[in-house]
Design an enzyme around this catalytic site. Structure first.
Site, PDB file in Angstrom:
ATOM      1  N   ARG A 266       0.941  -1.116  -0.130  1.00 19.49           N
ATOM      2  CA  ARG A 266      -0.068  -0.043  -0.040  1.00 19.49           C
ATOM      3  C   ARG A 266       0.893   1.313  -0.056  1.00 19.49           C
ATOM      4  O   ARG A 266       1.582   1.477   1.072  1.00 19.49           O
ATOM      5  CB  ARG A 266      -0.859  -0.112   1.293  1.00 19.49           C
ATOM      6  CG  ARG A 266      -1.296   1.336   1.708  1.00 19.49           C
ATOM      7  CD  ARG A 266      -2.294   1.486   2.670  1.00 19.49           C
ATOM      8  NE  ARG A 266      -2.219   1.003   3.990  1.00 19.49           N
ATOM      9  CZ  ARG A 266      -1.297   1.451   5.148  1.00 19.49           C
ATOM     10  NH1 ARG A 266      -0.919   2.627   4.604  1.00 19.49           N
ATOM     11  NH2 ARG A 266      -1.214   1.015   6.121  1.00 19.49           N
ATOM     12  N   HIS A 270      -3.248   4.435   4.886  1.00 25.39           N
ATOM     13  CA  HIS A 270      -4.540   3.663   4.995  1.00 25.39           C
ATOM     14  C   HIS A 270      -5.692   3.994   4.579  1.00 25.39           C
ATOM     15  O   HIS A 270      -6.497   3.186   3.781  1.00 25.39           O
ATOM     16  CB  HIS A 270      -4.415   3.035   6.587  1.00 25.39           C
ATOM     17  CG  HIS A 270      -5.708   2.216   6.796  1.00 25.39           C
ATOM     18  ND1 HIS A 270      -5.796   0.745   6.350  1.00 25.39           N
ATOM     19  CD2 HIS A 270      -6.683   2.366   7.610  1.00 25.39           C
ATOM     20  CE1 HIS A 270      -7.018   0.189   7.031  1.00 25.39           C
ATOM     21  NE2 HIS A 270      -7.505   1.180   7.634  1.00 25.39           N
ATOM     22  N   TYR A 279       4.862   5.442  11.119  1.00 22.01           N
ATOM     23  CA  TYR A 279       4.993   4.232  11.433  1.00 22.01           C
ATOM     24  C   TYR A 279       6.212   3.529  10.144  1.00 22.01           C
ATOM     25  O   TYR A 279       6.445   2.408  10.492  1.00 22.01           O
ATOM     26  CB  TYR A 279       4.047   3.325  11.554  1.00 22.01           C
ATOM     27  CG  TYR A 279       3.074   3.374  10.542  1.00 22.01           C
ATOM     28  CD1 TYR A 279       2.760   2.747   9.644  1.00 22.01           C
ATOM     29  CD2 TYR A 279       1.645   4.275  11.023  1.00 22.01           C
ATOM     30  CE1 TYR A 279       1.900   2.590   8.502  1.00 22.01           C
ATOM     31  CE2 TYR A 279       0.654   4.360   9.911  1.00 22.01           C
ATOM     32  CZ  TYR A 279       0.876   3.547   8.719  1.00 22.01           C
ATOM     33  OH  TYR A 279      -0.172   3.760   7.778  1.00 22.01           O
TER      34      TYR A 279
HETATM   35  C1  LIG Z   1     -13.236  -6.088  13.364  1.00 18.70           C
HETATM   36  C2  LIG Z   1     -12.583  -4.771  13.064  1.00 18.70           C
HETATM   37  N1  LIG Z   1     -11.462  -4.425  13.868  1.00 18.70           N
HETATM   38  C3  LIG Z   1     -11.004  -3.226  13.546  1.00 18.70           C
HETATM   39  C4  LIG Z   1     -11.195  -2.647  12.592  1.00 18.70           C
HETATM   40  C5  LIG Z   1     -10.393  -1.373  12.124  1.00 18.70           C
HETATM   41  N2  LIG Z   1      -9.648  -1.304  11.115  1.00 18.70           N
HETATM   42  C6  LIG Z   1      -9.948  -0.884   9.765  1.00 18.70           C
HETATM   43  S1  LIG Z   1      -8.875  -1.415   8.744  1.00 18.70           S
HETATM   44  C7  LIG Z   1      -7.622  -2.090   9.801  1.00 18.70           C
HETATM   45  C8  LIG Z   1      -6.561  -2.712   9.399  1.00 18.70           C
HETATM   46  C9  LIG Z   1      -6.848  -3.938   8.191  1.00 18.70           C
HETATM   47  O1  LIG Z   1      -5.543  -4.186   7.686  1.00 18.70           O
HETATM   48  P1  LIG Z   1      -5.586  -5.285   6.514  1.00 18.70           P
HETATM   49  O2  LIG Z   1      -6.436  -6.423   7.065  1.00 18.70           O
HETATM   50  O3  LIG Z   1      -4.136  -5.582   6.351  1.00 18.70           O
HETATM   51  O4  LIG Z   1      -6.116  -4.694   5.287  1.00 18.70           O
HETATM   52  P2  LIG Z   1      -5.692  -3.412   4.486  1.00 18.70           P
HETATM   53  O5  LIG Z   1      -6.510  -2.076   4.986  1.00 18.70           O
HETATM   54  O6  LIG Z   1      -4.187  -3.320   4.713  1.00 18.70           O
HETATM   55  O7  LIG Z   1      -5.938  -3.561   3.141  1.00 18.70           O
HETATM   56  C10 LIG Z   1      -8.243  -1.864  11.023  1.00 18.70           C
HETATM   57  C11 LIG Z   1      -7.568  -2.582  12.221  1.00 18.70           C
HETATM   58  C12 LIG Z   1     -12.311  -3.142  11.748  1.00 18.70           C
HETATM   59  N3  LIG Z   1     -12.529  -2.308  10.685  1.00 18.70           N
HETATM   60  N4  LIG Z   1     -12.908  -3.977  11.832  1.00 18.70           N
END
Ligand SMILES: Cc1ncc(C[n+]2csc(CCOP(=O)(O)OP(=O)(O)O)c2C)c(N)n1
Lengths: 380, 336
Positions: A266, A270, A279
């Protein structure tokens, strides 16, 4: 041994960590397992993939611009993940079904969904932007990992119906830690469900590096569940296409689920609410910029004798048109009517909510203009 | 005295708790290096180290379930749930494990776990980022549930929650994170008002208006607006949702004779229903009108462009006050 069988025995990984058909420098690599899955991708088709990714990148940056201008509440950029999304989505049939997370604007684009319908939700103007049955793509999922179970259930149903359609669940590296994803792997394996788990390992779950979620390559996550994995260069659109076709073929032939780890990055924040400078290092970003998924296809096309500058100009026009259309869509995205807050909560009448709806209508009618004053500080 | 935002006050309270008791550990997604998505844990990892302020894998069930094990081991885990809507994957661990273990072990195992949850709407957020799930937890025996509404309370209450030998759900009004207030950072915790006691934040004589979290400020504004119309509202910040400080509420209602309860969560089987029923039981002969609820609708939280039609605002509160007073209001002339 067919490539599908090799997947089943975990053979589809390479010494350097993943399968790849186009190097970051844009050189075409031969691969005994993958090549036959992309024989139809001639220069013309490769141009198409290049165009898809380029237009997508522009739509994505327009989403960010619109957020910065206050037109959209939040936008999760996909910059850097164009190949993972376009390559995998181009492998699908129209009767396959996609269960995405919140970042799959590229998959939505390939499924034929108007970017304005994606934007509508991030603008806060609607609960969802499209009819899932029109596009074979579920509404986006913010709860991390939940959609992996939905995809598995859909796939179980498809199998029970005697269909050879498959489901694809898109999720991130962080999602692999959630119970839902692990439970989905159990169900998919137990029922030999025709589902592809497509993990975009983009290095980060907000601020958390992938190493916090897994000590092993994520492609191995499925092993213990009996779900074979493929680890593919996620910035290589051709290899992603091949890997997804292999997994889909396996699903259609009754071979069950496959876990694909697309190793990508990415490049942006985010979401527009995130500050990645807190970070991660500039060096890391620069390192991944050199592996840009679009540039390498461009280099390959140029090497094959195509006039890249002309292609770039063509694509630019198209991208500008798509971005313009997205921007223009804001003008017609009227704010929803107040009373629609009560819509679609139930499919059938619900006496309690019906009464509440009436009561709120009466409340609004007290105001001259029929709309409530602003939150906090409003006057009657 | 010092002036802090509500968010910074929680940060300061967490810092004290980490410094005073080395069994306190913070756990959650993105709380370390990033300092949390709201920066509530900002700087704490740098100060106390990665073994005290722990970035966890992305799993709410994992975070809360391992906190249970750590509590068994004598730790005092303070868990951050990133947003209200993400607590549900951990729900089973909270209501089936955290809530019950003290009882199941006949008092031998303590569960001094604090679960911090930024909650509520009004910030124009995406789906699942604006929920008010507090009633699920207040409904569960074995859990304490509290919510702060200003910096001073936030600073004290977070430390009290961590010091409590019971599990505490600590609901933080996220739309007030940036609002500043005076914090007495010298006073001893022992002298502070206990966590389970409500506050009368505005005295009044005509109507008792009970709420908590972000709506406390809206209720204060309502009291000011009503005063201009000659109506005197007593605003009570519940602070604790389980147990409810019904003594403070009943005392007020016995003086005012009228009760309005406001919350962002839906109405059906919510905190308002509990307060209304409990106060009616206690104060029936003092009530001059039926208790009135001003709440969110019983709908999934709507998209941002519609949230002002869901979250009770000043006007909705004043309409509720009118109902309690029998003045013209949205329900005038309507048969129930
Ligand atoms: C159950 C839940 N916990 C926490 C979040 C908050 N949150 C949104 S995106 C994220 C990180 C997700 O990372 P990843 O699965 O690697 O996907 P990416 O966003 O990098 O595509 C978090 C912690 C959420 N949306 N749902």
């Amino acid at each position: 041994m067919t490539p599908s069988d090799r997947v089943a025995t975990g053979l589809l990984t390479r010494a350097d960590g993943f399968v790849q058909l186009i190097t970051p420098e844009g050189e075409r690599r031969a691969d005994p397992d993958l090549d036959r899955w992309v024989v139809d991708i001639d220069t013309e088709a490769l141009r198409g993939l290049y165009r898809d990714m380029s237009v997508l990148r522009r739509i994505d940056s327009e989403g960010i611009a619109l957020q910065r201008q206050g037109e959209v509440g939040l936008w999760p950029p996909l910059l850097g993940q164009e190949a993972a999304q376009v390559g995998s989505a181009r492998a699908l049939r129209s009767d396959d079904f996609v269960f995405g997370s919140y970042r799959e604007h590229g998959v939505a684009w390939v499924r034929g969904i108007d970017p304005a319908d994606v934007l509508r939700v991030w603008r806060g103007a609607a609960s969802s932007g499209w009819n899932p049955y029109d596009y074979g793509m579920a509404v986006p999922q913010i709860i991390i990992g939940a959609q992996s179970l939905h995809a598995t259930g859909w796939a179980m149903g498809a199998k029970w119906d005697g269909s050879d359609a498959a489901a694809v669940a898109y999720f991130g590296d962080g999602a692999t830690s959630e119970g839902d994803v692990n439970e989905a792997l159990v169900f998919a394996a137990s029922f030999e469900a025709p589902v592809v788990f497509f993990c975009q390992n983009n290095g980060w779950a907000i601020s958390e590096p992938v190493g916090l979620q897994s000590k092993q390559p994520l492609a191995q996550r499925g092993d213990g569940f009996g779900v074979p994995g493929i680890r593919v260069d996620g910035n290589d659109v051709l290899a992603v296409l091949a890997a997804t076709r292999i997994a889909l073929d396996r699903a259609r032939r009754g071979g069950g689920p496959t876990f694909i780890e697309a190793v990508t990055y990415r490049m942006g924040p985010h979401t527009t609410a995130d500050d990645p400078k807190r970070y991660r290092t500039d060096d890391e970003l620069a390192d991944w910029r050199a592996r840009d998924p679009i540039a390498r296809v461009g280099a390959l096309l140029a090497a094959s004798g195509l006039d890249l500058e002309t292609l770039e100009r063509e694509v630019e026009v198209e991208a500008a048109r798509a971005a313009g259309a997205l921007r223009a869509s804001i003008a017609t995205m009227a704010d929803p009517e107040p009373m629609t807050v009560f819509d679609h909560v139930y499919a059938e009448p619900h006496s309690h909510l019906d009464r509440q709806r009436e009561q709120y209508a009466r409340y609004l009618a007290q105001f001259d203009d029929g709309a409530s004053a602003q939150t906090e500080g409003g006057a009657r | 005295m010092t002036t802090l935002t509500l968010g910074a006050a929680i940060n300061a309270g967490l810092r004290n708790s980490l410094a005073n008791d080395d069994r306190v550990v913070l756990m959650g997604e993105d709380i370390g290096t990033l300092g949390g998505v709201f920066r509530i844990t900002d700087g704490l990892k740098a100060e106390f180290g990665a073994h005290r302020v722990v970035d966890t894998p992305l799993s709410e069930a994992g975070i809360i379930g391992t906190a249970v094990g750590l509590a068994y081991r004598g730790y005092r885990p303070v868990v951050e749930i990133q947003f209200d809507g993400f607590i549900y994957p951990g729900f089973d661990q909270i209501v089936a494990q955290v809530a019950k273990l003290h009882r199941r072990s006949r008092g031998t195992v303590k569960m001094p776990i604090t679960i911090r949850v930024p909650f509520g709407g009004g910030i124009g957020a995406a789906e699942h980022h604006s929920e008010s799930p507090e009633a699920y937890f207040a409904h569960t025996a074995g859990l304490r549930v509290v919510s702060c509404s200003d910096a001073a309370d936030a600073y004290v209450m977070i430390q009290q929650a961590i010091a409590s030998d019971d599990p505490v759900l600590f609901f933080e009004p996220k739309r007030r994170y940036h609002v500043k207030g005076e914090v007495d950072d010298r006073a001893s915790l022992a002298d502070a008002k206990p966590m389970g006691i409500a506050s009368v934040v505005t005295s009044g004589s005509d109507v008792t208006l009970v709420t908590y979290g972000a709506l406390v400020q809206v209720a204060r504004d309502a009291a000011i607006a009503a005063a201009e119309e000659g109506v005197s509202i007593e605003v009570i910040d519940l602070r604790s949702l389980s147990p409810l400080d019904l003594v403070t509420v009943a005392d007020s209602v016995r003086r005012t004779g009228r009760l309005v309860i406001a919350h962002e969560a839906g109405q059906q089987l919510g905190l308002g229903a509990e307060v209304a029923a409990s106060i009616t039981e206690r104060c029936f002969e003092y009530l001059e009108a039926a208790p009135v609820r001003v709440t969110g609708h019983d709908i999934p939280y709507p998209p941002a462009k519609l949230e002002r039609h869901h979250v009770p605002d000043l006007d909705r509160m004043l309409d509720g006050v009118d109902r309690a007073l029998g003045r013209p209001n949205s329900l005038s002339g309507v048969e129930a």
